[in-house]
Design a protein around this motif. Structure first.
Motif, PDB file in Angstrom:
ATOM      1  N   ARG A  12     -33.376  57.886 -30.691  1.00 56.94           N
ATOM      2  CA  ARG A  12     -32.176  58.146 -29.879  1.00 56.94           C
ATOM      3  C   ARG A  12     -31.130  57.039 -30.005  1.00 56.94           C
ATOM      4  NH1 ARG A  12     -35.993  58.662 -26.212  1.00 56.94           N
ATOM      5  NH2 ARG A  12     -35.101  60.597 -25.425  1.00 56.94           N
ATOM      6  N   ALA A  13     -31.375  56.034 -30.840  1.00 49.63           N
ATOM      7  CA  ALA A  13     -30.488  54.878 -30.893  1.00 49.63           C
ATOM      8  C   ALA A  13     -29.063  55.233 -31.315  1.00 49.63           C
ATOM      9  CB  ALA A  13     -31.064  53.823 -31.840  1.00 49.63           C
ATOM     10  N   ARG A  14     -28.921  56.075 -32.343  1.00 45.14           N
ATOM     11  CA  ARG A  14     -27.589  56.337 -32.893  1.00 45.14           C
ATOM     12  C   ARG A  14     -26.671  57.047 -31.905  1.00 45.14           C
ATOM     13  NH1 ARG A  14     -26.666  52.860 -36.890  1.00 45.14           N
ATOM     14  NH2 ARG A  14     -28.669  52.483 -37.892  1.00 45.14           N
ATOM     15  N   ASP A  15     -27.243  57.866 -31.036  1.00 52.15           N
ATOM     16  CA  ASP A  15     -26.417  58.619 -30.089  1.00 52.15           C
ATOM     17  C   ASP A  15     -26.447  58.033 -28.687  1.00 52.15           C
ATOM     18  OD1 ASP A  15     -25.713  60.537 -32.017  1.00 52.15           O
ATOM     19  OD2 ASP A  15     -27.581  61.630 -31.705  1.00 52.15           O
ATOM     20  N   TYR A  16     -27.133  56.917 -28.516  1.00 54.75           N
ATOM     21  CA  TYR A  16     -27.386  56.401 -27.177  1.00 54.75           C
ATOM     22  C   TYR A  16     -26.096  56.107 -26.412  1.00 54.75           C
ATOM     23  CZ  TYR A  16     -29.906  53.873 -23.517  1.00 54.75           C
ATOM     24  OH  TYR A  16     -30.424  53.479 -22.323  1.00 54.75           O
ATOM     25  N   ASP A  17     -25.183  55.387 -27.025  1.00 50.54           N
ATOM     26  CA  ASP A  17     -23.958  55.009 -26.321  1.00 50.54           C
ATOM     27  C   ASP A  17     -23.009  56.192 -26.131  1.00 50.54           C
ATOM     28  OD1 ASP A  17     -24.757  52.414 -25.952  1.00 50.54           O
ATOM     29  OD2 ASP A  17     -23.732  51.644 -27.729  1.00 50.54           O
ATOM     30  N   THR A  18     -23.054  57.140 -27.045  1.00 53.27           N
ATOM     31  CA  THR A  18     -22.210  58.327 -26.902  1.00 53.27           C
ATOM     32  C   THR A  18     -22.674  59.188 -25.740  1.00 53.27           C
ATOM     33  OG1 THR A  18     -21.761  58.354 -29.278  1.00 53.27           O
ATOM     34  CG2 THR A  18     -21.364  60.397 -28.072  1.00 53.27           C
ATOM     35  N   LEU A  19     -23.984  59.332 -25.597  1.00 49.92           N
ATOM     36  CA  LEU A  19     -24.538  60.174 -24.538  1.00 49.92           C
ATOM     37  C   LEU A  19     -24.585  59.471 -23.191  1.00 49.92           C
ATOM     38  CD1 LEU A  19     -27.481  61.781 -26.540  1.00 49.92           C
ATOM     39  CD2 LEU A  19     -25.384  62.920 -25.809  1.00 49.92           C
ATOM     40  N   ARG A  20     -24.546  58.145 -23.204  1.00 48.87           N
ATOM     41  CA  ARG A  20     -24.620  57.374 -21.968  1.00 48.87           C
ATOM     42  C   ARG A  20     -23.515  56.326 -21.923  1.00 48.87           C
ATOM     43  NH1 ARG A  20     -30.997  56.364 -20.696  1.00 48.87           N
ATOM     44  NH2 ARG A  20     -30.031  55.252 -18.972  1.00 48.87           N
ATOM     45  N   PRO A  21     -22.252  56.774 -21.909  1.00 50.81           N
ATOM     46  CA  PRO A  21     -21.143  55.819 -21.908  1.00 50.81           C
ATOM     47  C   PRO A  21     -21.070  55.061 -20.591  1.00 50.81           C
ATOM     48  CG  PRO A  21     -20.327  58.030 -21.511  1.00 50.81           C
ATOM     49  CD  PRO A  21     -21.782  58.176 -21.841  1.00 50.81           C
ATOM     50  N   PRO A  22     -20.515  53.851 -20.597  1.00 49.29           N
ATOM     51  CA  PRO A  22     -20.384  53.105 -19.345  1.00 49.29           C
ATOM     52  C   PRO A  22     -19.440  53.824 -18.379  1.00 49.29           C
ATOM     53  CG  PRO A  22     -19.189  52.011 -21.125  1.00 49.29           C
ATOM     54  CD  PRO A  22     -19.982  53.105 -21.751  1.00 49.29           C
ATOM     55  N   ASP A  23     -19.889  53.973 -17.137  1.00 46.83           N
ATOM     56  CA  ASP A  23     -19.093  54.645 -16.115  1.00 46.83           C
ATOM     57  C   ASP A  23     -19.054  53.751 -14.886  1.00 46.83           C
ATOM     58  OD1 ASP A  23     -21.661  54.863 -15.121  1.00 46.83           O
ATOM     59  OD2 ASP A  23     -21.815  57.021 -15.452  1.00 46.83           O
ATOM     60  N   ASP A  24     -18.575  54.271 -13.757  1.00 50.97           N
ATOM     61  CA  ASP A  24     -18.466  53.452 -12.552  1.00 50.97           C
ATOM     62  C   ASP A  24     -19.830  52.920 -12.116  1.00 50.97           C
ATOM     63  OD1 ASP A  24     -15.762  53.893 -12.526  1.00 50.97           O
ATOM     64  OD2 ASP A  24     -15.805  55.415 -10.957  1.00 50.97           O
ATOM     65  N   ALA A  25     -20.876  53.739 -12.258  1.00 51.53           N
ATOM     66  CA  ALA A  25     -22.216  53.299 -11.869  1.00 51.53           C
ATOM     67  C   ALA A  25     -22.683  52.152 -12.759  1.00 51.53           C
ATOM     68  CB  ALA A  25     -23.185  54.471 -11.941  1.00 51.53           C
ATOM     69  N   TRP A  26     -22.370  52.224 -14.048  1.00 49.49           N
ATOM     70  CA  TRP A  26     -22.766  51.149 -14.966  1.00 49.49           C
ATOM     71  C   TRP A  26     -22.075  49.844 -14.581  1.00 49.49           C
ATOM     72  CZ3 TRP A  26     -21.146  47.435 -18.300  1.00 49.49           C
ATOM     73  CH2 TRP A  26     -22.073  46.939 -19.218  1.00 49.49           C
ATOM     74  N   TRP A  27     -20.784  49.924 -14.321  1.00 47.24           N
ATOM     75  CA  TRP A  27     -20.053  48.709 -13.984  1.00 47.24           C
ATOM     76  C   TRP A  27     -20.449  48.166 -12.617  1.00 47.24           C
ATOM     77  CZ3 TRP A  27     -18.119  45.704 -17.388  1.00 47.24           C
ATOM     78  CH2 TRP A  27     -17.649  46.224 -18.600  1.00 47.24           C
ATOM     79  N   ALA A  28     -20.788  49.029 -11.676  1.00 51.00           N
ATOM     80  CA  ALA A  28     -21.280  48.558 -10.378  1.00 51.00           C
ATOM     81  C   ALA A  28     -22.588  47.794 -10.557  1.00 51.00           C
ATOM     82  CB  ALA A  28     -21.467  49.741  -9.429  1.00 51.00           C
ATOM     83  N   ARG A  29     -23.454  48.308 -11.420  1.00 52.47           N
ATOM     84  CA  ARG A  29     -24.708  47.630 -11.723  1.00 52.47           C
ATOM     85  C   ARG A  29     -24.444  46.285 -12.398  1.00 52.47           C
ATOM     86  NH1 ARG A  29     -26.957  51.631 -14.400  1.00 52.47           N
ATOM     87  NH2 ARG A  29     -26.790  50.912 -16.546  1.00 52.47           N
ATOM     88  N   PHE A  30     -23.525  46.264 -13.336  1.00 51.93           N
ATOM     89  CA  PHE A  30     -23.180  45.028 -14.038  1.00 51.93           C
ATOM     90  C   PHE A  30     -22.666  43.975 -13.057  1.00 51.93           C
ATOM     91  CE2 PHE A  30     -19.832  42.429 -16.000  1.00 51.93           C
ATOM     92  CZ  PHE A  30     -20.553  41.797 -17.003  1.00 51.93           C
ATOM     93  N   GLU A  31     -21.747  44.359 -12.199  1.00 49.94           N
ATOM     94  CA  GLU A  31     -21.160  43.398 -11.263  1.00 49.94           C
ATOM     95  C   GLU A  31     -22.205  42.840 -10.303  1.00 49.94           C
ATOM     96  OE1 GLU A  31     -17.988  45.639  -9.582  1.00 49.94           O
ATOM     97  OE2 GLU A  31     -16.817  45.623 -11.452  1.00 49.94           O
ATOM     98  N   ALA A  32     -23.148  43.682  -9.861  1.00 50.67           N
ATOM     99  CA  ALA A  32     -24.200  43.204  -8.970  1.00 50.67           C
ATOM    100  C   ALA A  32     -25.139  42.243  -9.701  1.00 50.67           C
ATOM    101  CB  ALA A  32     -24.978  44.383  -8.396  1.00 50.67           C
ATOM    102  N   LEU A  33     -25.471  42.553 -10.943  1.00 49.49           N
ATOM    103  CA  LEU A  33     -26.298  41.647 -11.731  1.00 49.49           C
ATOM    104  C   LEU A  33     -25.630  40.286 -11.885  1.00 49.49           C
ATOM    105  CD1 LEU A  33     -27.605  43.946 -14.618  1.00 49.49           C
ATOM    106  CD2 LEU A  33     -29.057  42.615 -13.076  1.00 49.49           C
ATOM    107  N   VAL A  34     -24.345  40.297 -12.213  1.00 50.59           N
ATOM    108  CA  VAL A  34     -23.617  39.047 -12.422  1.00 50.59           C
ATOM    109  C   VAL A  34     -23.552  38.235 -11.135  1.00 50.59           C
ATOM    110  CG1 VAL A  34     -21.361  38.064 -12.969  1.00 50.59           C
ATOM    111  CG2 VAL A  34     -22.289  39.906 -14.380  1.00 50.59           C
TER     112      VAL A  34
END
Length: 248
Positions: A12-34
């Motif tokens: 699934r590597a080649r399509d991983y980012d296309t099928l799971r693009p960064p969205d608001d939930a991804w960035w919320a997770r990123f900001e909490a991690l940071v």
């Protein structure tokens, strides 16, 4: 999970980012991690880096010095081709990290902890961070699986993922055992909207690794049911958990 039933991330590597693009939930997770992990400007090892998305964001947005490791050869290949200059990528497993003791300030694991031997992986995380190091982990809260949008179409997902993902209390205990006695958590509930076409594209692409663990008949029946019944827009609710363990 028996070897023959392990998710295939190479496939699934080649399509991983296309099928799971960064969205608001991804960035919320990123900001909490940071924030909880105090990651800005630190020397970080991202374990289970996949295609390198988090490693890249830590380098560009958090001004961190980053290495990433992943067990999938194909994920590593993509990460090496896409991360910014200065981000190091190696193929390695979470329980056998190719770095010397105390080499990093922080270890991150984002949607990875359910795929590894937690005790061994967290012990390795503790080994490679300095005396005042931290392990910053993002996962799903145990309530997430009751409301996940795919469950009505693929009912086995609920039980499979409840068994795979640790509860908050279990993960807290694991961190303490591994040498991270000071634990802080943050629960993040985020929603995003998919069109019917986007949702069907994700299902067809088997965008989450749990698909690899479902019976073939259930996948076929669920995909057909989704094709008939999905509405024009689907609200995706993600109930995420960021948990950080401090060694001192």
């Amino acid at each position: 999970m028996t070897p023959e039933r392990r998710p295939d991330f190479d496939a699934r590597a080649r399509d991983y980012d296309t099928l799971r693009p960064p969205d608001d939930a991804w960035w919320a997770r990123f900001e909490a991690l940071v924030e909880l992990g105090a990651l800005r400007g630190q020397r970080i090892l991202d374990v289970g880096c996949g295609t390198g998305r988090l490693a890249a964001a830590l380098a560009t947005e958090a001004r961190a010095k980053v290495w990433g490791v992943d067990g999938s050869e194909e994920m590593v290949s993509i990460a090496r081709a896409t991360v910014p200059a200065g981000v190091g990528i190696r193929q390695a497993m979470a329980d056998s990290l190719p770095f010397r003791d105390s080499w990093f300030d922080r270890v991150t694991m984002s949607l990875v902890i359910h795929l590894v031997d937690r005790g061994a992986a967290l012990a390795e995380a503790r080994r490679v961070v300095a005396a005042a190091g931290r392990a910053a982990i993002a996962t799903f809260h145990e309530d997430h699986f009751e409301t996940y949008w795919l469950c009505p179409y693929f009912p086995s997902i609920r039980d499979i993922d409840r068994a795979r993902f640790p509860t908050q209390s279990a993960l807290e205990a694991d961190l303490v055992t591994a040498g991270f006695p000071r634990v802080e958590t943050r629960r993040i509930v985020a929603e995003t909207t998919l069109t019917r076409a986007e949702a069907l594209r994700r299902i067809a692409g088997r965008h989450i690794s749990t698909f690899d663990l479902l019976p073939v008949e259930e996948i076929e029946e669920g995909e057909a049911r989704a094709g008939r019944d999905l509405p024009a827009e689907i609200v995706i609710r993600l109930d995420q958990l960021v948990i950080v363990g401090r060694s001192a």
